[in-house]
Design an enzyme around this catalytic site. Structure first.
Site, mmCIF file in Angstrom:
data_model
loop_
_atom_site.group_PDB
_atom_site.id
_atom_site.type_symbol
_atom_site.label_atom_id
_atom_site.label_comp_id
_atom_site.label_asym_id
_atom_site.label_seq_id
_atom_site.Cartn_x
_atom_site.Cartn_y
_atom_site.Cartn_z
ATOM 1 N N ARG A 29 -6.240 -21.644 -0.984
ATOM 2 C CA ARG A 29 -5.544 -20.496 -0.300
ATOM 3 C C ARG A 29 -4.288 -20.585 -0.329
ATOM 4 N NH1 ARG A 29 -8.482 -19.785 4.647
ATOM 5 N NH2 ARG A 29 -6.847 -21.011 5.521
ATOM 6 N N TYR A 70 9.839 3.376 -0.839
ATOM 7 C CA TYR A 70 8.443 3.334 -1.455
ATOM 8 C C TYR A 70 7.396 3.806 -0.439
ATOM 9 C CZ TYR A 70 3.883 1.831 -3.251
ATOM 10 O OH TYR A 70 2.563 1.854 -3.750
ATOM 11 N N ASP A 91 14.001 -5.373 -1.677
ATOM 12 C CA ASP A 91 13.202 -4.811 -2.652
ATOM 13 C C ASP A 91 13.640 -4.677 -3.915
ATOM 14 O OD1 ASP A 91 11.188 -3.708 -4.394
ATOM 15 O OD2 ASP A 91 10.392 -2.456 -2.924
ATOM 16 N N LYS A 129 4.409 -4.593 -11.075
ATOM 17 C CA LYS A 129 5.260 -3.884 -11.941
ATOM 18 C C LYS A 129 5.985 -4.582 -13.031
ATOM 19 C CE LYS A 129 4.228 -0.589 -8.819
ATOM 20 N NZ LYS A 129 3.610 -1.295 -7.806
#
Length: 382
Positions: free
Chosen positions: A52, A104, A176, A201
């Site tokens: 994890r 976004y 971003d 992306k």
């Protein structure tokens, strides 16, 4: 990798110099193990405890991206939304976030919901350095969020100017960088504290991975350490196969992104000259209101995203979209295939997108083929 001064193209192409350790394979390995054996004295000879938070394959992708962005540390997440959320979740109750009004849509909706339920103060401002400066002078903030170019109106915000305002106010700046990628913009070098990527992306670039990432300028920053805790305890970690696919995608990042951006600029100029469209929004056009900021801030290109204003409202916009054959009618961006989306239909009544806006994500196909597809869709002639 012995030479830390290699060009970013080389760092990306060689996955930061990582070689599979057991058999010296030149492709990084996939590590599916979820846990790692200890020595009798409880030490961890491989340095990993539990998947994890510890996975050698994940670290390969993190180190590669960290070096491309010029950061001190990087973390991968299960999605871009998970990456952004971890930074916000590391804040304390009553602290303030300043974010752009054009951003976004899914993240904006999440911010409104989360901040409202967990007593964080949230203010939206215009996507300009002056608007951020005024908001930060009015009252303190813990985190400033910038998205540039913004999605899907492609506003360009001066990162260096906002960074000065944030420093003066004692706030941290997160950017971003999904659309430009480190190929065209390196926010940390412009004064940002954190960089976020929806790595699904352009970083991956093949439309086959869900992934997100954060990069920091300071690995000891309390917000960074808080975000790491959120990832570890919240379990928003990327899987080993997805991390491997992301590493693979980043090896061609500079070739893919440059090709797509070159085609996007050519398409924007070609569309801008037509009398059967209302307008084109692309930072690389001199007609763009923030073109000069983009020219200074985006080195070598303006990204693969543009928006086409068809005129004729939603009816014509949807008709044009329906006639496209090469541009795939699908959500997302940054892949090798070109995509088109009518954002107002996706975002709903609160959308800031004009009803005649089509968002285009330009891939690596033949430029002539993409022009022919848009031409027949706009004119209605095959």
């Amino acid at each position: 990798m012995p030479n830390r001064n290699l060009s970013p193209e080389t760092v990306a192409a060689q996955a930061a110099g990582h070689v599979e350790p057991a058999f010296r394979g030149i492709v990084p390995a996939i590590y599916p193990a979820t846990t790692y054996e200890r020595e009798p004295d409880m030490s961890l000879p491989g340095g990993a405890l539990y998947a994890r938070d510890d996975n050698p394959g994940v670290r390969v992708a993190e180190e590669t991206l960290c070096r491309l962005e010029g950061g001190a540390d990087a973390m991968l997440f299960a999605s871009g939304m998970a990456a952004a959320a971890a930074l916000v979740q590391a804040m304390g109750a009553g602290e303030r976030i300043v974010a752009p009004e054009d951003m976004y849509y899914a993240l904006k909706v999440w911010l409104i919901d989360f901040c409202g339920r967990f007593r964080l103060r949230l203010d939206f401002v215009a996507n300009t350095a002056d608007a951020y400066g005024a908001a930060l002078r009015a009252e303190p903030a813990r985190l400033v969020w910038v998205e540039t170019p913004s999605n899907p109106l492609w506003s360009v915000t001066d990162i260096a100017a906002v960074a000065e305002h944030a420093r003066a106010a004692g706030a941290k700046l997160a950017v971003d960088n999904t659309v430009p990628t480190p190929v065209f913009t390196r926010p940390l070098a412009l004064g940002a504290d954190f960089v976020m990527h929806a790595a699904t992306k352009a970083l991956n670039g093949h439309s086959d991975v869900m992934a997100g990432a954060l990069v920091t300028a300071d690995s000891h920053d309390p917000l960074w350490l808080g975000a790491r805790t959120q990832r570890k305890l919240g379990g928003a970690i990327i899987g080993p196969f997805e991390a491997w696919l992301l590493s693979r995608g980043m090896r061609t990042l500079y070739l893919r992104v440059q090709r797509s951006a070159d085609s996007a600029l050519a398409l924007a100029r070609w569309l801008h000259g037509r009398d059967d469209v209302r307008g084109v929004i692309y930072p690389g056009l001199q007609s763009h209101p923030e073109h000069e900021i983009a020219r200074r801030q985006m080195q070598g290109g303006y990204g693969a995203m543009l928006s086409l204003l068809t005129g004729g409202g939603a009816e014509r916009s949807l008709a044009v979209k329906g006639r496209l054959k090469l541009f795939r009618r699908a959500t997302s961006l940054g892949g090798v295939e070109s995509l088109v989306e009518h954002r107002r239909s996706v975002e709903g009544a609160t959308s800031r997108s004009p009803d005649d806006l089509l968002r285009l994500s330009v891939g690596i196909e033949s430029l002539d083929d993409l022009k022919a597809d848009l031409d027949q869709a706009l004119t209605g002639r095959d």
